[in-house]
Design an enzyme around this catalytic site. Structure first.
Site, short mmCIF file in Angstrom:
data_model
loop_
_atom_site.label_atom_id
_atom_site.label_comp_id
_atom_site.label_asym_id
_atom_site.label_seq_id
_atom_site.Cartn_x
_atom_site.Cartn_y
_atom_site.Cartn_z
NE ARG A 1 -7.67 -33.67 63.21
CZ ARG A 1 -7.76 -34.99 63.24
NH1 ARG A 1 -8.81 -35.60 62.73
NH2 ARG A 1 -6.80 -35.72 63.79
CD GLU B 1 -14.21 -33.26 67.30
OE1 GLU B 1 -13.65 -34.19 67.93
OE2 GLU B 1 -14.23 -33.21 66.06
CG HIS C 1 -13.68 -37.24 65.97
ND1 HIS C 1 -12.86 -36.15 66.18
CD2 HIS C 1 -12.99 -38.04 65.11
CE1 HIS C 1 -11.74 -36.28 65.48
NE2 HIS C 1 -11.80 -37.43 64.82
#
Length: 319
Positions: free
Chosen positions: A224, A253, A272
């Site tokens: 994370r 993000e 991601h």
């Protein structure tokens, strides 16, 4: 007996839930409508796992679903004190992302060792520049996070001949505890983060930690974003404290175009995507339908999250 109501916090493309026709009343909502629809739901499917809407809506008035499932490995974006204290069962998508993420990490290790970024840059510039690369076999890695993703990363790296130390919340058998992390990181060629985001792991990779690493070492984060103090990583790369890094997750993000991370030397930025292989959304939908069938029959659910720890303990170890 009335059909249970399944509420889906939706995003495009929607999950394929045709197998539940006649077995559940399916309702869809966006972030704005979630709070109003929660009281009428028996089950909540967090299909839009990038949303913070559950954490914002859960403390409101009225009854709450008995079961919440998130189509992701991490649960940090939906857990709040009220949900953690409730009787609601929370489950995650363990079993979908482990192998793809492990393959992605292995690819990054090989790319760094063989200097594939440098080769592509030289090709773009039409330059023939022979150089030596590193051998992966015999190198040392520390994998932080002893859950299913960390274990799968460990298995693939061992297959390449890498000596791997796996670090978990507590020490047991073949797994090191966090007390060993500094010592192991100081000897590692690769430090790979696959840990969940909890209050004890937030910002654990900071200037102090990067200062422990060897100047030839690389850092990879597929856990994370908030596990890493990004400004400290930028400084460590610019000062050559470490040789390189790869980030697939970020504190914010999507990563904005003005972020300094885009231009940091020897940093690989990916959006991601480490766990997202072709057909991943279909696999997530199929997993949920199978879990719904278990829930409807009264059978125990897999992938149950420990809401106090903030992750689903590995079934083989309880951690």
């Amino acid at each position: 007996m009335p059909e249970p109501t399944l509420l889906v916090l939706d995003t495009d493309p929607s999950p394929r839930l045709g197998r539940l026709t006649g077995r559940a009343t399916v309702r869809y909502t966006d972030e704005a409508g979630l709070a109003a629809r929660l009281p009428a739901a028996d089950v909540l499917l967090v299909w839009d796992f990038t949303s913070d809407a559950v954490r914002a809506a859960w403390p409101g008035a009225g009854p709450r679903p008995a079961w919440v499932h998130t189509a992701s490995a991490g649960v940090d974006r939906l857990l709040c004190p009220e949900l953690a204290a409730s009787d609601t069962v929370v489950t995650n998508a363990r079993g979908i992302f482990e192998r793809p993420i492990a393959e992605y990490v292995t690819g990054l290790v090989l790319a760094f060792a063989k200097d594939l970024p440098g080769t592509l840059e030289l090709q773009h510039r039409r330059l023939w520049r022979h150089r030596e690369s590193a051998q992966v076999a015999g190198s040392r890695a520390v994998v932080v996070g002893a859950g299913p993703i960390g274990r799968e990363i460990t298995r693939l790296l061992i297959a390449l001949g890498v000596q791997v130390a796996l670090v978990g919340r507590r020490a047991r058998r073949t797994i090191h505890g966090v007390a060993d992390l500094d010592r192991l990181a100081a000897m590692a060629d690769w430090v790979i983060c696959a840990a969940p985001l909890t209050e004890s792991t937030r910002a654990m990779f900071d200037a102090r930690f990067f200062g422990l690493m060897q100047p030839s070492a690389r850092f990879i984060n597929v856990g994370r974003g908030p596990l890493v103090v990004e400004d400290d990583l930028v400084a460590a790369l610019r000062k050559r404290w470490i040789a390189g890094a790869a980030l697939d997750v970020f504190e914010q993000e999507p990563l904005g175009p003005q972020s300094p991370l885009w231009d940091v030397p020897d940093l690989i930025v990916s959006p991601h995507m480490s766990g997202d292989t072709a057909g991943w959304r279909d696999r997530l939908g199929e997993q949920f339908v199978e879990m719904f069938e278990l829930w409807a029959s009264g059978a125990p659910l897999p992938n149950v999250v420990d809401k106090q720890r903030g992750y689903a303990p590995a079934p083989e170890s309880g951690d």
